[in-house]
Scaffold this motif. Structure first.
Motif, mmCIF file in Angstrom:
data_model
loop_
_atom_site.group_PDB
_atom_site.id
_atom_site.type_symbol
_atom_site.label_atom_id
_atom_site.label_comp_id
_atom_site.label_asym_id
_atom_site.label_seq_id
_atom_site.Cartn_x
_atom_site.Cartn_y
_atom_site.Cartn_z
ATOM 1 N N LEU A 1 0.834 -1.205 0.000
ATOM 2 C CA LEU A 1 0.000 0.000 0.000
ATOM 3 C C LEU A 1 0.867 1.252 0.000
ATOM 4 C CD1 LEU A 1 0.388 0.852 3.238
ATOM 5 C CD2 LEU A 1 -1.205 -1.026 3.512
ATOM 6 N N MET A 2 0.255 2.408 -0.294
ATOM 7 C CA MET A 2 0.957 3.691 -0.134
ATOM 8 C C MET A 2 0.869 4.026 1.355
ATOM 9 S SD MET A 2 1.813 4.171 -3.165
ATOM 10 C CE MET A 2 2.647 5.749 -3.041
ATOM 11 N N ARG A 3 1.999 4.277 1.990
ATOM 12 C CA ARG A 3 1.963 4.477 3.446
ATOM 13 C C ARG A 3 1.015 5.614 3.825
ATOM 14 N NH1 ARG A 3 8.074 6.994 4.395
ATOM 15 N NH2 ARG A 3 7.652 9.006 3.464
ATOM 16 N N THR A 4 0.281 5.407 4.916
ATOM 17 C CA THR A 4 -0.714 6.404 5.341
ATOM 18 C C THR A 4 -0.127 7.338 6.395
ATOM 19 O OG1 THR A 4 -1.531 4.882 7.017
ATOM 20 C CG2 THR A 4 -2.641 4.851 4.880
ATOM 21 N N HIS A 5 1.034 6.992 6.913
ATOM 22 C CA HIS A 5 1.773 7.842 7.851
ATOM 23 C C HIS A 5 3.256 7.467 7.740
ATOM 24 C CE1 HIS A 5 0.156 4.643 10.952
ATOM 25 N NE2 HIS A 5 0.774 4.092 9.951
ATOM 26 N N THR A 6 4.126 8.231 8.405
ATOM 27 C CA THR A 6 5.552 7.885 8.327
ATOM 28 C C THR A 6 5.950 6.932 9.461
ATOM 29 O OG1 THR A 6 6.085 9.949 9.484
ATOM 30 C CG2 THR A 6 6.321 9.953 7.088
ATOM 31 N N LYS B 1 6.510 12.033 2.522
ATOM 32 C CA LYS B 1 5.164 12.089 1.939
ATOM 33 C C LYS B 1 4.325 10.926 2.442
ATOM 34 C CE LYS B 1 6.465 14.099 -2.502
ATOM 35 N NZ LYS B 1 7.656 13.530 -3.148
ATOM 36 N N VAL B 2 3.037 11.183 2.661
ATOM 37 C CA VAL B 2 2.097 10.116 3.014
ATOM 38 C C VAL B 2 0.836 10.274 2.153
ATOM 39 C CG1 VAL B 2 2.990 9.977 5.372
ATOM 40 C CG2 VAL B 2 1.013 11.425 4.893
ATOM 41 N N TYR B 3 0.049 9.209 2.088
ATOM 42 C CA TYR B 3 -1.076 9.164 1.138
ATOM 43 C C TYR B 3 -2.351 8.690 1.829
ATOM 44 C CZ TYR B 3 2.894 9.394 -2.009
ATOM 45 O OH TYR B 3 4.048 9.791 -2.631
ATOM 46 N N HIS C 1 -4.966 14.317 -0.844
ATOM 47 C CA HIS C 1 -4.756 12.865 -0.891
ATOM 48 C C HIS C 1 -3.286 12.520 -0.670
ATOM 49 C CE1 HIS C 1 -3.757 14.283 -4.883
ATOM 50 N NE2 HIS C 1 -3.005 13.208 -4.997
ATOM 51 N N GLN C 2 -2.426 13.535 -0.781
ATOM 52 C CA GLN C 2 -1.002 13.321 -0.492
ATOM 53 C C GLN C 2 -0.526 14.537 0.286
ATOM 54 O OE1 GLN C 2 2.199 14.412 -3.256
ATOM 55 N NE2 GLN C 2 2.679 14.839 -1.109
ATOM 56 N N PHE C 3 0.103 14.280 1.420
ATOM 57 C CA PHE C 3 0.629 15.403 2.209
ATOM 58 C C PHE C 3 1.908 14.967 2.907
ATOM 59 C CE2 PHE C 3 -1.044 13.927 6.364
ATOM 60 C CZ PHE C 3 -2.018 13.024 5.956
ATOM 61 N N THR C 4 2.414 15.822 3.773
ATOM 62 C CA THR C 4 3.701 15.537 4.408
ATOM 63 C C THR C 4 3.510 15.318 5.905
ATOM 64 O OG1 THR C 4 4.484 17.231 2.892
ATOM 65 C CG2 THR C 4 6.085 16.363 4.411
ATOM 66 N N GLN C 5 4.323 14.459 6.453
ATOM 67 C CA GLN C 5 4.307 14.274 7.910
ATOM 68 C C GLN C 5 5.729 14.330 8.429
ATOM 69 O OE1 GLN C 5 2.643 10.605 9.326
ATOM 70 N NE2 GLN C 5 0.619 11.501 9.617
ATOM 71 N N ILE C 6 5.845 14.741 9.682
ATOM 72 C CA ILE C 6 7.112 14.530 10.391
ATOM 73 C C ILE C 6 6.738 13.859 11.703
ATOM 74 C CG2 ILE C 6 9.118 15.561 11.510
ATOM 75 C CD1 ILE C 6 9.106 17.769 9.538
ATOM 76 N N GLU C 7 7.276 12.691 11.901
ATOM 77 C CA GLU C 7 7.029 12.007 13.174
ATOM 78 C C GLU C 7 8.353 11.842 13.904
ATOM 79 O OE1 GLU C 7 3.033 9.458 12.734
ATOM 80 O OE2 GLU C 7 4.875 8.415 12.216
#
Ligand code: 2U9
Length: 344
Positions: A166-171, A195-197, A208-214
């Motif tokens: 799958l396209m990762r939904t979070h990092t 990037k996450v989806y 539908h696609q954005f950025t996360q920093i965890e």
């Protein structure tokens, strides 16, 4: 004969004087000094002269030939010089003219924000790690305490590639992979930007696609107060030393307890305004203590190790910091939008 030679010289020099180009000079050279030229003709007639006269006239003839040749050479040089000056004049560059404007690019606002956040955490001893955007079901869900049929999986509207990919939904899978790599032994601090989806319909606040920093910190004796201190430092560095934070209880499957963090509203300083929807507080990120199950699945003994984790969306941070009101601005690549945020 002497007069004849002098007449030739005078005539030739006059013509040289009036010549306007190299072609005319060449014609004069042929006319006077050439094989069939007038000087040559005179010299051929020298045989008729007496023994005494011959060297005298010969000498005069030499002087005349040299004078004509020199005049031709001088004039030729002069014409070349004039031609060169004309050429230089016509090719002259006006260095005072203003230059043509060059389109200069700059870092994208999101890139700048992500780098700013990275720098803050690097300063607190965190390493920056990246991972694949196409993930396995295991690292994206299973390893994060989201087993198959867990209701929280419904919350994640996922782009599936196959049953397992799958396209990762979070990092978060990057953190799960890191813990596994460190084999349940090594304490560490890390952040993972990327990037996450999600299967979302794009609008002003959804993409539908954005950025996360965890972020994740695993060690012995990591406590909730460590999380609070870290996030407080982050908020003050990012939004201003005068900002306050508050933590509210929340729920995430991978952290227990879980919190959401707000920062005090800069516009109304806590009094309540339209920016903070009258509450005086603005939600910034989520976090919590890593769930014991997540630690043990990755090989860390939860009796010995503990950890805190947090997650944020750089788009949201940028929107709050710079007053951007539509998330699509980050992706439409309208230069008029992007240019406003280029640092000089
Ligand atoms: C591991 C263990 C714990 C990551 C966390 C959040 C809370 C969170 C979202 C807020 C809005 C990101 O931008 S957002 O979509 N995230 O609130 N994320 S705790 O916790 C982890 C991750 C990995 C192994």
């Amino acid at each position: 004969m002497k007069e004849q030679l002098e007449a030739i010289q005078a005539e030739a020099l006059e013509k040289v004087e009036q010549a306007k180009n190299p072609k005319e000079l060449q014609e004069i050279r042929v006319t006077y000094l050439g094989k069939k030229g007038s000087l040559t003709k005179v010299l051929k007639g020298m045989g008729k002269l007496s023994k005494e006269e011959r060297p005298v006239v010969g000498q005069i003839a030499n002087v005349v030939r040299d004078a004509i040749a020199k005049a031709l050479d001088d004039k030729s040089e002069m014409l070349e010089q004039i031609a060169l000056e004309k050429q230089l004049e016509s090719e002259a560059i006006d260095v005072t003219l203003p230059g043509r404007p060059v389109n200069v690019g700059g870092p994208h606002l999101l890139t700048s924000i992500v780098e700013e956040i990275e720098d803050l955490f690097i300063g607190m001893g965190y390493e920056v790690r990246e991972g694949p955007e196409v993930e396995t079901d295991y690292y994206n869900f299973e390893a994060l305490n989201l087993p198959k049929n867990h209701p929280a999986r419904d919350m994640q509207d996922t782009f599936y590639i196959t049953n397992e990919l799958l396209m990762r939904t979070h990092t978060s899978p990057v953190q799960a992979r890191t813990m596994q790599e460190y084999k349940g032994e090594k304490p560490f601090k890390m952040i993972c930007p990327g990037k996450v989806y999600r299967r979302d319909t794009d609008d002003a606040t959804h993409s539908h696609q954005f950025t996360q920093i965890e972020g994740l910190y695993v060690d012995k004796n990591v406590r909730m107060s460590d999380l609070k201190g870290t996030l407080d430092k982050f908020a003050k560095k990012m939004f201003g030393e005068e900002r306050e934070i508050r933590l509210r209880p929340s729920f995430f499957p991978f952290t227990e307890p879980s919190v959401e963090m707000d920062i005090s509203c800069k516009v109304c300083q806590g009094a309540g305004c339209s920016v903070c929807k009258g509450t005086g507080w603005i939600e910034i990120l989520g976090g919590g203590m890593v769930h014991p199950k997540v630690l043990s699945m990755a090989g860390y003994n939860p009796e010995v190790y503990s950890g805190f984790a947090f997650g944020m969306g750089p788009e949201r941070i940028a929107m709050l910091k710079y007053g951007v009101n539509d998330i699509r601005g980050f992706y439409l690549n309208d230069k008029r939008f992007l240019k406003q945020y280029h640092k000089a």
